[in-house]
Structure formats: structure tokens, C-alpha cells
Design a protein around this motif. Structure first.
Motif, short mmCIF file in Angstrom:
data_model
loop_
_atom_site.label_atom_id
_atom_site.label_comp_id
_atom_site.label_asym_id
_atom_site.label_seq_id
_atom_site.Cartn_x
_atom_site.Cartn_y
_atom_site.Cartn_z
N UNK A 137 0.84 -1.20 0.00
CA UNK A 137 0.00 0.00 0.00
C UNK A 137 0.87 1.26 0.00
N UNK A 138 1.94 1.25 0.81
CA UNK A 138 2.85 2.39 0.82
C UNK A 138 3.50 2.56 -0.56
N UNK A 139 3.92 1.44 -1.17
CA UNK A 139 4.56 1.51 -2.49
C UNK A 139 3.60 2.05 -3.55
N UNK A 140 2.32 1.73 -3.43
CA UNK A 140 1.35 2.23 -4.41
C UNK A 140 1.26 3.75 -4.37
N UNK A 141 1.45 4.36 -3.21
CA UNK A 141 1.42 5.82 -3.16
C UNK A 141 2.59 6.43 -3.92
N UNK A 142 3.67 5.69 -4.05
CA UNK A 142 4.86 6.20 -4.75
C UNK A 142 4.76 5.99 -6.26
N UNK A 143 3.87 5.09 -6.69
CA UNK A 143 3.74 4.79 -8.12
C UNK A 143 2.55 5.50 -8.77
N UNK A 144 1.64 6.00 -7.96
CA UNK A 144 0.42 6.58 -8.51
C UNK A 144 0.73 7.90 -9.22
N UNK A 145 0.36 8.04 -10.50
CA UNK A 145 0.69 9.26 -11.24
C UNK A 145 -0.02 10.51 -10.74
N UNK B 157 -0.06 11.40 -7.68
CA UNK B 157 0.64 11.86 -6.49
C UNK B 157 2.05 12.31 -6.85
N UNK B 158 2.34 13.56 -6.48
CA UNK B 158 3.69 14.07 -6.69
C UNK B 158 4.66 13.48 -5.68
N UNK B 159 4.17 13.25 -4.46
CA UNK B 159 5.00 12.72 -3.39
C UNK B 159 4.26 11.58 -2.72
N UNK B 160 4.92 10.41 -2.63
CA UNK B 160 4.35 9.27 -1.95
C UNK B 160 4.80 9.20 -0.50
N UNK B 161 4.31 8.20 0.19
CA UNK B 161 4.65 8.03 1.61
C UNK B 161 6.11 7.62 1.76
N UNK B 162 6.75 8.10 2.81
CA UNK B 162 8.17 7.88 3.04
C UNK B 162 8.42 6.59 3.83
N UNK B 163 9.69 6.15 3.90
CA UNK B 163 10.00 5.01 4.79
C UNK B 163 9.62 5.29 6.24
N UNK B 164 9.71 6.55 6.68
CA UNK B 164 9.25 6.88 8.03
C UNK B 164 7.78 6.56 8.18
N UNK B 165 7.00 6.77 7.12
CA UNK B 165 5.59 6.43 7.16
C UNK B 165 5.40 4.93 7.30
N UNK B 166 6.24 4.14 6.63
CA UNK B 166 6.14 2.68 6.74
C UNK B 166 6.38 2.23 8.17
N UNK B 167 7.39 2.80 8.82
CA UNK B 167 7.69 2.43 10.21
C UNK B 167 6.54 2.84 11.12
N UNK B 168 6.02 4.06 10.92
CA UNK B 168 4.89 4.53 11.72
C UNK B 168 3.67 3.64 11.49
N UNK B 169 3.46 3.23 10.26
CA UNK B 169 2.34 2.35 9.90
C UNK B 169 2.45 1.03 10.66
N UNK B 170 3.64 0.46 10.67
CA UNK B 170 3.88 -0.81 11.36
C UNK B 170 3.52 -0.70 12.85
N UNK B 171 4.00 0.35 13.49
CA UNK B 171 3.71 0.53 14.91
C UNK B 171 2.22 0.76 15.15
N UNK B 172 1.59 1.50 14.26
CA UNK B 172 0.16 1.78 14.43
C UNK B 172 -0.67 0.51 14.25
N UNK B 173 -0.28 -0.33 13.32
CA UNK B 173 -0.97 -1.61 13.12
C UNK B 173 -0.83 -2.47 14.37
N UNK B 174 0.36 -2.51 14.95
CA UNK B 174 0.54 -3.22 16.22
C UNK B 174 -0.39 -2.66 17.29
N UNK B 175 -0.43 -1.33 17.39
CA UNK B 175 -1.22 -0.68 18.44
C UNK B 175 -2.70 -0.94 18.25
#
Length: 314
Positions: A233-241, A243-261
Motif C-alpha cells: 500500500x505504501x509503495x502504491x502511493x509512490x507509483x500513482x501518477x 501523487x507528486x510525493x508518496x509516503x516515506x519510509x518513516x511512514x512505513x515504520x509509523x504504519x507498522x507501529x500503528x498496526x501493532x497498536x
């Protein structure tokens, strides 16, 4: 992308009690209360973006009260300086002494953060990221847990300084409370219409127990299939035409922690795909930038994220 979706019932007993207590005060917003707790357990912060009068301040005060944590409110205005946020060093009796600012608390409400100058915003956001402040060359640790809920009005722009994308990325979630349903608003009138003040919930946790729960959240299992779903899902934000800017690796880490929470709040020791889908919009929409052409056509980042995640449109 939506696949193997699973209805999840049950909640962590202590955290469920907090959600119920806050929801008795902030009527009709149990889903938002849950997301605030998810952010806290994940070590993140929340940006509440909504019009005045929908209960943003009450939500913050009620959450802090139910968690048994000290709360401070800082009203941002264009004349607020970094020292007004962090604190200052002043001479006293022949030596310099540090006077902590309002940021030295467990729950800080940064009200109308977009009315502060970029310099004052940066002072707060650096502290949010580092969990410490540096004043006159000296570094001071912030109390733990440290949780910021910032507010801003999305329709009033005069005299404001919009948060840059790099600073928006510091917030785990961007949430909107929205107007209540008619029956909920009637309940508000009956419950609070004749009162001068809204009673806050009694504490259901304390600092030590909350820190234990935050540590337990780190033990929630996120299997490979759920991790790959999140990363796709994060990678799709980087490929979508669009979107000028997709989600960053920091977003992936935050996503992981939020899913755990979220799994932890729901009373599970493991994450499921539903956790990924449920958090997609509040976690990713403020971390992407829509291309000007798409924005001109009225395309909103929330709509793009919902489409990428296979969620129904609204």
C-alpha cells in the motif's frame, strides 16, 4: 487490494474502559477516541483538523483525564516564540537556571498550531520527534509518555502558516471529528445544555501502567503477509501518477507501529489485514502530495488512498 478482510471483535479490557469513559463525554466519537489511543500506544502524535466547536479540546482533556496524565494547553498565535514553547534560561542568584516551558508535560494540546510562525512550529515538531529539547546548548529530556494533539482550522487561512509536508509527516494520524448526528447532538443538549462545565472522566490508568501497555504493544506479532500488505500500500502511493510525493519510509515504520497498536487495543497479540486497511486513510493521506493537475480537478488525497486500499468511496 482488499482481501481476506476479517471482522474484529473484542477490546483490551483496560483500554476499552478508557474508550468507553471518554465516549461518555465526547459523544458519538468512539472511533476517533480509539484512534487517539492507538496513536499514543504507537508513540505517535495526532493532528486534529476540523472547524471550531466540534469538541477537539474536550476530546484531548477527556483522554488525558481518563489516562491519569497531566494535561497542558498551549494557544498558538503569531507572536509565540520557541522559548514560549520549550522554556528559557534566566539568570538567578548568580547562575543560570532553566525554566521549563509548557511542553514539559505528558499530554500537550497545541491549539491552532498553524497560527504559529514556522520557527515556533519547528521547535515543537523537533521535540515531538526527538522527545527532548535543547535550550542554550543544554539538552533536557521530556516526560514519558509524551503525546501531542495539535489542532488547526482547515477553512481559515488568514494569518496562518500551513505546516509543510515534512512537518506533517511528524503526526501519526490526521483526524477530523465532524459534526454530530442529530440524535447525538440532542444527547449533547440534554447532557450538557444546562451545565457550565463538562465533567471529565475519572482516571482508568496511570503513567506507570500506560508505559507498561506501550511496551506490551511492541510484542504484537505482524506476520509476513500483513507486512507485505502494508508495504504494498505504501509503495502504491509512490507509483500513482496523481501523487507528486508518496509516503516515506518513516511512514512505513509509523504504519507498522500503528498496526501493532490497533491490534493491541482490539485485544489481540497479532495483527490482521483489517488493521492495515482501517488505518490507511488517517495515517497516509496527510503524507502524500497530490499533483497540481489532479488537485485542480478536485481530487483529494483521502480519495486516492481509499482507492489504492480498495476501500469504498465516500
Amino acid at each position: 487490494m482488499r482481501q481476506d478482510r476479517q471482522a474484529v471483535d473484542g477490546r483490551h479490557p483496560e483500554l476499552g474502559a478508557v474508550i468507553d469513559a471518554v465516549s461518555e463525554v465526547v459523544i458519538g466519537k468512539a472511533d476517533r477516541v480509539e484512534l487517539v489511543l492507538v496513536a499514543l500506544l504507537a508513540g505517535g502524535h495526532v493532528l486534529l483538523e476540523d472547524v471550531p466547536g466540534v469538541g477537539k479540546t474536550l476530546l484531548v482533556r477527556a483522554v488525558a483525564s481518563a489516562l491519569g496524565l497531566p494535561f497542558r494547553r498551549l494557544q498558538f498565535t503569531p507572536d509565540v516564540l520557541p522559548g514560549d514553547v520549550l522554556g528559557t534560561t534566566v539568570p538567578e542568584e548568580g547562575r543560570f537556571r532553566f525554566h521549563p516551558g509548557p511542553i514539559f508535560t505528558h499530554v500537550l494540546m497545541a491549539d491552532e498550531i498553524n497560527r504559529a510562525t514556522p520557527k515556533a512550529q519547528a521547535a515543537l515538531l523537533e521535540a515531538m520527534e526527538e522527545r527532548r529539547v535543547t535550550v542554550d546548548g543544554e539538552t533536557y529530556a521530556l516526560p514519558q509518555p509524551f503525546f501531542v494533539l495539535a489542532t488547526q482550522n482547515p477553512i481559515e487561512y488568514e494569518g496562518t502558516y500551513p505546516l509543510p509536508e515534512a512537518q506533517l509527516d511528524r503526526f501519526l494520524f490526521r483526524l477530523s471529528l465532524g459534526y454530530p448526528h442529530p440524535e447525538e447532538e440532542e444527547r449533547l443538549l440534554l447532557q450538557y445544555g444546562s451545565r457550565a462545565e463538562v465533567p471529565l472522566p475519572e482516571p482508568h490508568l496511570d503513567r506507570e501502567r500506560l508505559l507498561q501497555l506501550m511496551a506490551e504493544r511492541e510484542e504484537v506479532r505482524v506476520d509476513e503477509a500483513v507486512r507485505r500488505l502494508l508495504l504494498e500500500l505504501v509503495a502504491r502511493t509512490r507509483r500513482d501518477p496523481r501523487l507528486r510525493l508518496g509516503a516515506s519510509p518513516r511512514a512505513s515504520i509509523a504504519y507498522f507501529r500503528a498496526v501493532q497498536a490497533r491490534a493491541f487495543v482490539r485485544g489481540r497479540t497479532y495483527a490482521v489485514p483489517e488493521d492495515v486497511f482501517a488505518l490507511a486513510v488517517p495515517l497516509l493521506a496527510h503524507r502524500v502530495v497530490v499533483e497540481p493537475e489532479a488537485a485542480y480537478d478536485g481530487v483529494r488525497p483521502e480519495a486516492i488512498i481509499r482507492e489504492l486500499a480498495g476501500l469504498p468511496s465516500r
